[in-house]
Design an enzyme around this catalytic site. Structure first.
Site, PDB file in Angstrom:
ATOM      1  N   THR A 102      31.219  53.413  39.641  1.00  0.00           N
ATOM      2  CA  THR A 102      30.509  52.131  39.758  1.00  0.00           C
ATOM      3  C   THR A 102      31.015  51.437  41.011  1.00  0.00           C
ATOM      4  O   THR A 102      32.191  51.066  41.093  1.00  0.00           O
ATOM      5  CB  THR A 102      30.784  51.236  38.537  1.00  0.00           C
ATOM      6  OG1 THR A 102      30.402  51.942  37.358  1.00  0.00           O
ATOM      7  CG2 THR A 102      29.987  49.940  38.637  1.00  0.00           C
ATOM      8  N   LYS A 177      23.221  49.249  37.478  1.00  0.00           N
ATOM      9  CA  LYS A 177      24.537  49.231  36.823  1.00  0.00           C
ATOM     10  C   LYS A 177      25.142  47.824  36.881  1.00  0.00           C
ATOM     11  O   LYS A 177      25.830  47.384  35.941  1.00  0.00           O
ATOM     12  CB  LYS A 177      25.451  50.261  37.502  1.00  0.00           C
ATOM     13  CG  LYS A 177      26.879  50.264  37.028  1.00  0.00           C
ATOM     14  CD  LYS A 177      27.073  50.837  35.632  1.00  0.00           C
ATOM     15  CE  LYS A 177      28.502  50.617  35.170  1.00  0.00           C
ATOM     16  NZ  LYS A 177      28.941  51.411  34.067  1.00  0.00           N
ATOM     17  N   LYS A 245      36.523  44.481  38.891  1.00  0.00           N
ATOM     18  CA  LYS A 245      35.982  44.988  40.164  1.00  0.00           C
ATOM     19  C   LYS A 245      34.455  44.915  40.146  1.00  0.00           C
ATOM     20  O   LYS A 245      33.820  44.483  41.100  1.00  0.00           O
ATOM     21  CB  LYS A 245      36.498  46.426  40.350  1.00  0.00           C
ATOM     22  CG  LYS A 245      35.866  47.290  41.415  1.00  0.00           C
ATOM     23  CD  LYS A 245      34.827  48.263  40.903  1.00  0.00           C
ATOM     24  CE  LYS A 245      35.284  49.254  39.877  1.00  0.00           C
ATOM     25  NZ  LYS A 245      34.258  50.120  39.344  1.00  0.00           N
TER      26      LYS A 245
END
Ligand code: NAP
Length: 294
Positions: A102, A177, A245
């Site tokens: 990701t 995502k 993150k």
């Protein structure tokens, strides 16, 4: 690009044997697709190679001469770019690089640009479904890039995923995502807050989870992490530092769009607090630490 439809022959290599990468690579090994692995901590690659009878490469740069399909599942944007840069020298039109990590859509676009300059192709293919989905081969994969390249490796992806959705051009897998990560942030806030509330009410929380499961408030996170968070167990799963993150990526995307995401911002602030307390490697359900009754 791989020129022929994929057959079950040892044609793939996998980089990043973490909580997600190792079970994903295992499926490829079991189905006869995997030839080699590389991991930053070499002991992990060696142990995997021994168990699955594949090659543990010592140097990343050896990957392109070993396999045509090169998969990554590493932590962060800079890790993906470091891996891609090291692969570049050996890439040809025969290669397809697929990134399951990701990262930001911009990183996916930059990676694709670098890879395509060598004549190879690139797909961004972030996944959702957690370590359970990776182990059971039931992930959902959101793919960005050329549909033709996706179709060539679809059999390989079907060994790890129940759903493979082509989102559009490179970067659009990562955009989808990011949406998923916003949902996860809100669900984490709602579940941890609700369980702490129920605990204050003196309810039997196992019964609460059982009652909610499958109803309008039921969800994957409550089912998979509800009981363990009540027990104070926060073993990943999905590391809080990694979700932070993702939420930083989301914050930058929202800023570019000129919009605010207040709930996601709250989660981000909560994660920063937990990180400062040393809980970055806990599962994201460690958010319960901030909410549970003392
Ligand atoms: P993890 O268990 O922490 O594993 C991370 C992997 O990346 C390890 O193999 C690690 O190598 C490698 N790595 C880290 N930094 C590196 C670097 N600088 N160079 C080369 N390799 C490096 O993480 P994970 O949970 O598998 O997550 C991997 C990716 O999938 C992340 O982008 C994450 O956001 C995403 N993801 C995770 C989940 C989940 O539920 N866990 C679900 C969906 C997506 P070492 O062994 O040397 O540390």
């Amino acid at each position: 690009m791989v020129s022929e439809p994929l057959k079950s022959e040892r044609t793939a290599a996998f980089v990043g044997l973490g909580a997600m990468g190792a079970p994903m690579a295992s499926h490829w090994a079991l189905r006869g697709y995997l030839k080699a692995v590389w991991n930053r901590t070499p002991e992990r690659a060696q142990a995997f190679a021994q168990e699955h009878h594949v090659i543990a490469l010592q140097h990343l740069g050896e990957l392109p001469t070993t396999a045509k399909i090169l998969a990554l599942c590493v932590s962060k944007d800079e890790d993906v770019l470091m891996v891609i840069e090291t692969l570049l020298e050996g890439l040809t039109s025969e290669h397809l690089v697929i990134d399951f990590s990701t990262v930001s859509p911009d990183t996916a676009k930059l990676a694709a640009k670098m890879v395509r300059r060598c004549g190879a192709d690139f797909l961004d293919a972030p996944v959702t479904g957690g370590v359970e989905g990776a182990s059971h081969g039931t992930l959902a994969i959101m793919v960005g890039g050329r549909l033709g390249s996706l179709e060539k490796i679809r059999p390989l992806l079907e060994t790890i995923a129940a759903k493979i959705i082509h989102m559009g051009d490179v970067g659009m897998g990562q955009s989808a995502k990011a949406v998923n990560q916003v949902l996860c942030a809100g669900i984490n806030e709602a579940v941890t807050e609700a369980l702490a509330f129920g605990h204050h009410l003196g309810l039997d929380m196992e019964k609460v989870i059982e009652a909610m499961s499958g109803g309008a408030a039921g969800n994957w996170f409550l089912d998979k992490r509800g009981k363990s968070m009540l027990e104070g167990r926060f073993t990943p799963g999905f590391k809080l530092g990694l979700h932070l993150k993702d939420l930083e990526i989301v914050a930058a995307m929202a800023q570019d769009l000129g919009i605010t995401l207040p709930l996601t911002e709250t989660t981000r602030e909560h994660y920063v607090q937990l990180l400062e307390q040393g809980h970055g490697d806990d599962d994201i359900s460690a958010l319960y630490r901030l909410k549970r009754p003392n």
